[in-house]
Design an enzyme around this catalytic site. Sequence first.
Site, PDB file in Angstrom:
ATOM      1  N   ARG A   1     -13.908  -7.153   0.744  1.00  0.00           N
ATOM      2  CA  ARG A   1     -12.975  -7.067   1.877  1.00  0.00           C
ATOM      3  C   ARG A   1     -12.368  -5.659   1.944  1.00  0.00           C
ATOM      4  NH1 ARG A   1      -7.329  -5.713   2.493  1.00  0.00           N
ATOM      5  NH2 ARG A   1      -6.556  -6.722   4.354  1.00  0.00           N
TER       6      ARG A   1
ATOM      7  N   THR B   1       0.834  -1.206   0.000  1.00  0.00           N
ATOM      8  CA  THR B   1       0.000   0.000   0.000  1.00  0.00           C
ATOM      9  C   THR B   1       0.862   1.246   0.000  1.00  0.00           C
ATOM     10  OG1 THR B   1      -1.755  -1.069   1.215  1.00  0.00           O
ATOM     11  CG2 THR B   1      -1.575   1.317   1.469  1.00  0.00           C
TER      12      THR B   1
ATOM     13  N   THR C   1       1.380   0.153   6.339  1.00  0.00           N
ATOM     14  CA  THR C   1       1.229  -0.858   5.300  1.00  0.00           C
ATOM     15  C   THR C   1       1.492  -2.212   5.945  1.00  0.00           C
ATOM     16  OG1 THR C   1       2.069  -1.671   3.175  1.00  0.00           O
ATOM     17  CG2 THR C   1       3.620  -0.479   4.528  1.00  0.00           C
ATOM     18  N   GLY C   2       0.900  -3.243   5.379  1.00  0.00           N
ATOM     19  CA  GLY C   2       1.057  -4.568   5.972  1.00  0.00           C
ATOM     20  C   GLY C   2      -0.264  -5.304   5.955  1.00  0.00           C
TER      21      GLY C   2
HETATM   22  C1  SD4 Z   1      -4.497  -3.996   3.356  1.00  0.00           C
HETATM   23  N1  SD4 Z   1      -2.661  -2.834   4.385  1.00  0.00           N
HETATM   24  O1  SD4 Z   1      -5.417  -3.863   2.575  1.00  0.00           O
HETATM   25  C2  SD4 Z   1      -3.217  -3.221   3.123  1.00  0.00           C
HETATM   26  C3  SD4 Z   1      -2.314  -4.036   2.260  1.00  0.00           C
HETATM   27  C4  SD4 Z   1      -0.872  -3.695   2.296  1.00  0.00           C
HETATM   28  O2  SD4 Z   1       1.250  -4.347   1.888  1.00  0.00           O
HETATM   29  O3  SD4 Z   1      -0.430  -2.701   2.811  1.00  0.00           O
HETATM   30  N2  SD4 Z   1      -0.027  -4.558   1.798  1.00  0.00           N
HETATM   31  O4  SD4 Z   1      -4.532  -4.782   4.305  1.00  0.00           O
END
Ligand code: SD4
Length: 323
Positions: free
Chosen positions: A183, A155, A206-207
């Site tokens: 989702r 993200t 992010t994560g």
């Molecule tokens: C999510 N945090 O939709 C985002 C995805 C993301 O690295 O950051 N991926 O859960």
Amino acid sequence: MWGIIATWRMAVEGITEASYILENHGDAGDAIETAIKEVENFPYYKSVGFGGLPNEEMEVELDAAYMDGNTLDIGAVAAIKDFANPISIARRLSKEKVNSMLVGEGAEKFAHKEGFERKNMLSDRAKIHYKNRVKEDCLKSLEELEIKPYTGHDTVGMVCLDESGKMTAGTSTSGLFMKKKGRVGDSPISGSGFYVDSKVGGASATGLGEDLMKGCISYEIVRLMKEGMHPQKACDIAVTNLDKELKERRGKAGDLSLIAMNNKGEWGVATNIEGFSFAVATDKQEPIVYLTKMIDGHCVHEVASQEWLDNYMKTRTAPLVEK
Ligand code: SD4
């Protein structure tokens, strides 16, 4: 004084554009929107805007948010399809007193009425990734199928400070590859994916959204900064604590990576993964990409080497074949 910090290497072209705005006394809202649009429009990034990887029904559903740290206005869209720049729709929504967070069809209806650019966001490369994944998954056990948000899935989250002292935060993502239709992750959720208060500073995440939301971690970092903590310390404490709580209670923690900047332009980063990249530009430094490293349980960062940067672009743009 001005500054902008962003998650991942992919943000560096965007924050370079933003820095031209900021050094010419521009607005933190314009700068962050410009920066995030740049990432959304680049077709080779698999996790934001056009080219983002689809959900399990092969549709690209996008989440984005915008926050103004002066007024605390927030606008967000979630699971929106077929619009080129979700960040701009989120920013537009932030001006609304009510109905400022819209999902799915409702968000699309609003965006259409307001004249935002429509676009099929599923690129040919994303289709190939989808088809290859379907083939791979058929060969895997359920255990191996566990969600891994970092298989090239990142993200973009940013915090920006302009010369007037105004701060903004913004996020944009296609969420997790192969997510269920509908989702929604942390990115459009205030306090989890982002938070900013011009009196203090801002943070963005992010994560794995499902885990980031368990700690309202962006708000937590701003709260710690409000107590007088430097952004680096606030990030370290918030990430370490959430990682620990999740492991204690659930046996494991998803990926958590956070960036923060305060209203003095000081910044910080913390993560529980290896090799998180991020980018920073301020009135004192040109846009720079950094990489994190864990040393004795502490997250440290160093400037990314030219070799790493070259390799990054090579792998992103490498020809893709259907398996
Ligand atoms: C999510 N945090 O939709 C985002 C995805 C993301 O690295 O950051 N991926 O859960």
